[in-house]
Design an enzyme around this catalytic site. Structure first.
Site, mmCIF file in Angstrom:
data_model
loop_
_atom_site.group_PDB
_atom_site.id
_atom_site.type_symbol
_atom_site.label_atom_id
_atom_site.label_comp_id
_atom_site.label_asym_id
_atom_site.label_seq_id
_atom_site.Cartn_x
_atom_site.Cartn_y
_atom_site.Cartn_z
ATOM 1 C CE1 TYR A 229 -3.931 2.205 0.884
ATOM 2 C CE2 TYR A 229 -2.492 3.134 2.568
ATOM 3 C CZ TYR A 229 -3.659 3.186 1.824
ATOM 4 O OH TYR A 229 -4.541 4.223 2.013
ATOM 5 C CE LYS B 251 -3.636 5.193 -1.263
ATOM 6 N NZ LYS B 251 -4.663 5.510 -2.285
HETATM 7 N N1 LIG Z 1 -9.965 6.084 5.129
HETATM 8 C C1 LIG Z 1 -8.799 6.656 5.377
HETATM 9 O O1 LIG Z 1 -8.519 7.106 6.498
HETATM 10 C C2 LIG Z 1 -7.777 6.796 4.287
HETATM 11 C C3 LIG Z 1 -6.503 7.269 4.624
HETATM 12 C C4 LIG Z 1 -5.559 7.453 3.616
HETATM 13 C C5 LIG Z 1 -5.901 7.160 2.293
HETATM 14 N N2 LIG Z 1 -7.147 6.677 1.993
HETATM 15 C C6 LIG Z 1 -7.449 6.365 0.602
HETATM 16 O O2 LIG Z 1 -8.711 6.897 0.251
HETATM 17 C C7 LIG Z 1 -9.305 6.064 -0.729
HETATM 18 C C8 LIG Z 1 -10.725 5.697 -0.300
HETATM 19 O O3 LIG Z 1 -10.649 4.995 0.901
HETATM 20 P P1 LIG Z 1 -11.936 4.661 1.783
HETATM 21 O O4 LIG Z 1 -11.467 4.654 3.174
HETATM 22 O O5 LIG Z 1 -13.059 5.527 1.390
HETATM 23 O O6 LIG Z 1 -12.172 3.135 1.316
HETATM 24 P P2 LIG Z 1 -13.519 2.313 1.020
HETATM 25 O O7 LIG Z 1 -13.123 0.890 1.114
HETATM 26 O O8 LIG Z 1 -14.637 2.818 1.854
HETATM 27 O O9 LIG Z 1 -13.842 2.686 -0.514
HETATM 28 C C9 LIG Z 1 -13.036 2.232 -1.565
HETATM 29 C C10 LIG Z 1 -13.903 2.021 -2.773
HETATM 30 O O10 LIG Z 1 -13.076 1.652 -3.889
HETATM 31 C C11 LIG Z 1 -13.779 0.693 -4.664
HETATM 32 N N3 LIG Z 1 -12.856 -0.082 -5.484
HETATM 33 C C12 LIG Z 1 -11.916 -0.952 -5.037
HETATM 34 N N4 LIG Z 1 -11.288 -1.513 -6.081
HETATM 35 C C13 LIG Z 1 -11.825 -0.985 -7.206
HETATM 36 C C14 LIG Z 1 -11.586 -1.178 -8.587
HETATM 37 N N5 LIG Z 1 -10.662 -2.043 -9.028
HETATM 38 N N6 LIG Z 1 -12.312 -0.460 -9.488
HETATM 39 C C15 LIG Z 1 -13.246 0.420 -9.048
HETATM 40 N N7 LIG Z 1 -13.537 0.621 -7.745
HETATM 41 C C16 LIG Z 1 -12.826 -0.077 -6.835
HETATM 42 C C17 LIG Z 1 -14.485 -0.155 -3.628
HETATM 43 O O11 LIG Z 1 -15.581 -0.879 -4.195
HETATM 44 C C18 LIG Z 1 -14.925 0.893 -2.603
HETATM 45 O O12 LIG Z 1 -16.238 1.351 -2.865
HETATM 46 C C19 LIG Z 1 -8.382 4.861 -0.905
HETATM 47 O O13 LIG Z 1 -7.547 5.045 -2.028
HETATM 48 C C20 LIG Z 1 -7.567 4.882 0.353
HETATM 49 O O14 LIG Z 1 -6.303 4.269 0.182
HETATM 50 C C21 LIG Z 1 -8.082 6.477 2.954
#
Ligand SMILES: NC(=O)c1ccc[n+]([C@@H]2O[C@H](COP(=O)([O-])OP(=O)(O)OC[C@H]3O[C@@H](n4cnc5c(N)ncnc54)[C@H](O)[C@@H]3O)[C@@H](O)[C@H]2O)c1
Length: 302
Positions: A165, A169
């Site tokens: 990851y 990133k």
């Molecule tokens: N939640 C946090 O605190 C946090 C922190 C740092 C970075 N992020 C990043 O933010 C982004 C969203 O995270 P989140 O927490 O909302 O996650 P989440 O799991 O709630 O949402 C992720 C979404 O991506 C979709 N997805 C996964 N693989 C896919 C693909 N191949 N094609 C299309 N859609 C796909 C999933 O179906 C899901 O709806 C991610 O990239 C994550 O790495 C989140």
């Protein structure tokens, strides 16, 4: 945010859940037409379904907005192209893309399988490339340019049990900065958001983290997609709750030169490096040392 993106056509990947959903709703309430691109998978990338993309579109439409659902895998070239083409075919152009789709496969590096590594790199890093490539090919030919927004994480600086990851990133940061440099002359900006928000992805973190809500992230994405931010490019912004921070641009901090312009020897470096340029300790090292001390104390008690 009403009217901020009036009439713009925006693709949001990973828009079915968490942060992507909040950004899609934010873009729609700001007047954009939104492609809700989400493969509808579980946290580890399995069991695809069109349900989540459809339900976010229904939410947007119920609030009076315009959106269409696309349940394709954006880690494939076809999936990225389809998301961009859906905006162009339906509304005539693509003005912005926000790449939020992501999965997790956490494991210490010595136990990580090739599949766990490849899948995470594919969804996060290639999932940005597939969209950036197809979107920028169209944006560079438009008089109005466009905006690309990548989603990275503070974990790009290194993460103990998420080497895949973290590497993905870090790749998102380099890819986005490269896009910013390549596309400036075409009126296209490219920036990264590093969020921290309470979602299904963050709920299993085994220690306390600073986190806000997905809705806290949407206004920054909407701003970066707007016309007034077009001169802002190649930046990384953290957003956590009410805090937005900008990251430094990367660069060397100190240099030393071999005496008389000669080549360095290992012995010469051993002597000079500690006092001349030193080392910067990774900020997480102190935290790891503290956790290790706590672990040893609690082990000693049992
Ligand atoms: N939640 C946090 O605190 C946090 C922190 C740092 C970075 N992020 C990043 O933010 C982004 C969203 O995270 P989140 O927490 O909302 O996650 P989440 O799991 O709630 O949402 C992720 C979404 O991506 C979709 N997805 C996964 N693989 C896919 C693909 N191949 N094609 C299309 N859609 C796909 C999933 O179906 C899901 O709806 C991610 O990239 C994550 O790495 C989140």
């Amino acid at each position: 945010m009403t009217g901020y993106l009036q009439g713009k056509n925006i693709v949001v990947t990973g828009a079915g859940n968490g942060i992507g959903r909040a950004i899609a709703l934010g873009c729609a309430s700001a007047g954009a037409n939104v492609v809700v691109a989400d493969y509808g998978v579980s946290l580890d990338g399995s069991d695809p379904s069109s349900v989540v993309a459809d339900s976010v579109v229904a939410e947007i439409e119920a609030a009076g907005g315009t959106a269409l659902a696309l349940a394709s895998d954006i880690s494939t070239m076809e999936g990225g192209a389809a998301a961009v083409q859906a905006a162009v075919d339906t509304w005539g152009s693509i003005d912005g893309a926000v790449c939020v789709a992501g999965i997790l496969r956490e494991r210490m590096i010595f136990n990580m399988t090739e599949e766990e590594f490849d899948d995470v790199i594919r969804v996060h890093l290639k999932g940005h490339f597939t969209v950036y490539k197809h979107a920028s090919a169209i944006m560079r030919k438009q008089d109005t340019g466009g905006s690309l927004v990548g989603v990275t994480s503070g974990a790009f600086t290194g993460s103990t049990s998420q080497a895949n990851y973290s590497a993905a990133k870090g790749g998102v940061v380099s890819l986005t900065k490269s896009a910013a440099l390549a596309l400036k002359r075409y009126g296209v900006n490219a920036n990264c958001i590093a969020p921290s928000a309470r979602t299904r992805m963050s709920e299993n973190v085994p220690f306390e983290i600073e986190a806000g809500e997905p809705d806290d992230v949407a206004p920054l994405a909407v701003f970066l997609l707007g016309d007034t931010a077009r001169h802002i490019t190649a930046q990384i912004y953290t957003v956590i709750g009410p805090r937005i921070s900008v990251w430094a641009q990367f660069g060397e901090v100190r240099s030393m030169f071999a005496p008389g312009g000669a080549s360095w020897t290992p012995e010469g470096i051993e002597e000079a490096l500690p006092r001349a340029i030193g080392t910067e300790e990774h900020p997480t090292m102190a935290l790891l040392a503290q956790r290790e001390a706590e672990r040893q104390t609690s082990q000693a008690k049992t």
